[in-house]
Scaffold this motif. Sequence first.
Motif, PDB file in Angstrom:
ATOM      1  N   MET A 220      54.656  47.784  51.893  1.00 28.83           N
ATOM      2  CA  MET A 220      53.264  48.043  51.522  1.00 28.83           C
ATOM      3  C   MET A 220      52.853  47.168  50.321  1.00 28.83           C
ATOM      4  N   TRP A 221      53.793  46.958  49.375  1.00 24.57           N
ATOM      5  CA  TRP A 221      53.447  46.182  48.181  1.00 24.57           C
ATOM      6  C   TRP A 221      52.918  44.801  48.553  1.00 24.57           C
ATOM      7  N   TYR A 222      53.548  44.133  49.501  1.00 27.28           N
ATOM      8  CA  TYR A 222      53.132  42.769  49.844  1.00 27.28           C
ATOM      9  C   TYR A 222      51.737  42.744  50.463  1.00 27.28           C
ATOM     10  N   GLU A 223      51.392  43.786  51.197  1.00 26.77           N
ATOM     11  CA  GLU A 223      50.039  43.883  51.747  1.00 26.77           C
ATOM     12  C   GLU A 223      49.016  44.066  50.630  1.00 26.77           C
ATOM     13  N   VAL A 224      49.340  44.925  49.663  1.00 29.25           N
ATOM     14  CA  VAL A 224      48.438  45.145  48.521  1.00 29.25           C
ATOM     15  C   VAL A 224      48.304  43.863  47.718  1.00 29.25           C
ATOM     16  N   GLU A 225      49.412  43.214  47.435  1.00 26.25           N
ATOM     17  CA  GLU A 225      49.374  41.961  46.676  1.00 26.25           C
ATOM     18  C   GLU A 225      48.522  40.916  47.396  1.00 26.25           C
ATOM     19  N   GLY A 226      48.700  40.792  48.702  1.00 23.84           N
ATOM     20  CA  GLY A 226      47.915  39.828  49.473  1.00 23.84           C
ATOM     21  C   GLY A 226      46.430  40.137  49.430  1.00 23.84           C
ATOM     22  N   PHE A 227      46.093  41.413  49.570  1.00 23.47           N
ATOM     23  CA  PHE A 227      44.692  41.823  49.498  1.00 23.47           C
ATOM     24  C   PHE A 227      44.095  41.449  48.140  1.00 23.47           C
ATOM     25  N   VAL A 228      44.815  41.765  47.071  1.00 27.98           N
ATOM     26  CA  VAL A 228      44.330  41.477  45.717  1.00 27.98           C
ATOM     27  C   VAL A 228      44.143  39.978  45.535  1.00 27.98           C
ATOM     28  N   ARG A 229      45.108  39.195  45.958  1.00 29.56           N
ATOM     29  CA  ARG A 229      44.998  37.731  45.819  1.00 29.56           C
ATOM     30  C   ARG A 229      43.791  37.188  46.595  1.00 29.56           C
ATOM     31  N   ARG A 230      43.601  37.679  47.816  1.00 33.79           N
ATOM     32  CA  ARG A 230      42.465  37.186  48.613  1.00 33.79           C
ATOM     33  C   ARG A 230      41.131  37.606  48.001  1.00 33.79           C
ATOM     34  N   GLN A 231      41.009  38.868  47.611  1.00 29.91           N
ATOM     35  CA  GLN A 231      39.734  39.360  47.079  1.00 29.91           C
ATOM     36  C   GLN A 231      39.377  38.712  45.755  1.00 29.91           C
ATOM     37  N   LEU A 232      40.387  38.474  44.925  1.00 31.95           N
ATOM     38  CA  LEU A 232      40.128  37.949  43.584  1.00 31.95           C
ATOM     39  C   LEU A 232      40.374  36.455  43.482  1.00 31.95           C
ATOM     40  N   ARG A 233      40.774  35.865  44.605  1.00 31.88           N
ATOM     41  CA  ARG A 233      41.043  34.423  44.656  1.00 31.88           C
ATOM     42  C   ARG A 233      42.065  34.012  43.594  1.00 31.88           C
ATOM     43  N   GLU A 234      43.136  34.783  43.524  1.00 34.33           N
ATOM     44  CA  GLU A 234      44.206  34.494  42.567  1.00 34.33           C
ATOM     45  C   GLU A 234      45.166  33.489  43.201  1.00 34.33           C
ATOM     46  N   PRO A 235      45.527  32.439  42.470  1.00 33.04           N
ATOM     47  CA  PRO A 235      46.439  31.432  43.020  1.00 33.04           C
ATOM     48  C   PRO A 235      47.854  32.002  43.209  1.00 33.04           C
ATOM     49  N   ALA A 236      48.586  31.415  44.135  1.00 29.38           N
ATOM     50  CA  ALA A 236      49.943  31.881  44.447  1.00 29.38           C
ATOM     51  C   ALA A 236      50.863  31.791  43.236  1.00 29.38           C
ATOM     52  N   GLN A 237      50.620  30.840  42.353  1.00 27.00           N
ATOM     53  CA  GLN A 237      51.501  30.684  41.198  1.00 27.00           C
ATOM     54  C   GLN A 237      51.262  31.729  40.102  1.00 27.00           C
ATOM     55  N   LYS A 238      50.157  32.443  40.164  1.00 27.26           N
ATOM     56  CA  LYS A 238      49.908  33.504  39.181  1.00 27.26           C
ATOM     57  C   LYS A 238      50.813  34.684  39.510  1.00 27.26           C
ATOM     58  N   ILE A 239      51.513  35.164  38.518  1.00 31.60           N
ATOM     59  CA  ILE A 239      52.430  36.281  38.721  1.00 31.60           C
ATOM     60  C   ILE A 239      51.653  37.590  38.737  1.00 31.60           C
ATOM     61  N   ILE A 240      51.804  38.299  39.839  1.00 27.07           N
ATOM     62  CA  ILE A 240      51.189  39.614  39.995  1.00 27.07           C
ATOM     63  C   ILE A 240      52.312  40.578  40.360  1.00 27.07           C
ATOM     64  N   THR A 241      52.432  41.653  39.613  1.00 26.25           N
ATOM     65  CA  THR A 241      53.483  42.638  39.846  1.00 26.25           C
ATOM     66  C   THR A 241      52.847  44.013  40.026  1.00 26.25           C
ATOM     67  N   PRO A 242      53.632  44.999  40.437  1.00 25.08           N
ATOM     68  CA  PRO A 242      53.080  46.354  40.527  1.00 25.08           C
ATOM     69  C   PRO A 242      52.536  46.875  39.191  1.00 25.08           C
ATOM     70  N   GLU A 243      53.065  46.361  38.089  1.00 30.07           N
ATOM     71  CA  GLU A 243      52.612  46.799  36.765  1.00 30.07           C
ATOM     72  C   GLU A 243      51.311  46.129  36.322  1.00 30.07           C
ATOM     73  N   THR A 244      50.852  45.128  37.058  1.00 23.80           N
ATOM     74  CA  THR A 244      49.624  44.423  36.707  1.00 23.80           C
ATOM     75  C   THR A 244      48.446  45.389  36.731  1.00 23.80           C
TER      76      THR A 244
END
Length: 113
Positions: free
Chosen positions: A1-25
């Motif tokens: 589930m985490w990877y789906e949430v991370e992907g959604f967040v990256r797509r919606q916010l246009r966050e680059p792949a190199q930006k570190i996003i963790t569950p604690e973000t």
Amino acid sequence: MWYEVEGFVRRQLREPAQKIITPETRLEDLHIRSDDADHFVDLFFLRFGIEPGDYDRSRYFPVKGPWPVRLVRKFTSERRNGSVRVPLTLRMLTTAARLGEWRTESVERAERR
């Protein structure tokens, strides 16, 4: 589930792949402010089929409106709820997605583990 949430967040916010996003973000770390929060959370709930349950935006984001209105709402909300603003993290969103419903106690407990 985490990877789906991370992907959604990256797509919606246009966050680059190199930006570190963790569950604690925290959403505020991703520059989601009060004005954008409602829209983002609505899209998130819709995408993951989450029932709003007892979700209360004022618990996680500052109140909106002209400064006198914000000031009154801030103090009456804190007195009524006996609480202050809680940072909304991606772990909390992931927990809600797993549960299928926003249950504040469960979602926030998962964050404290």
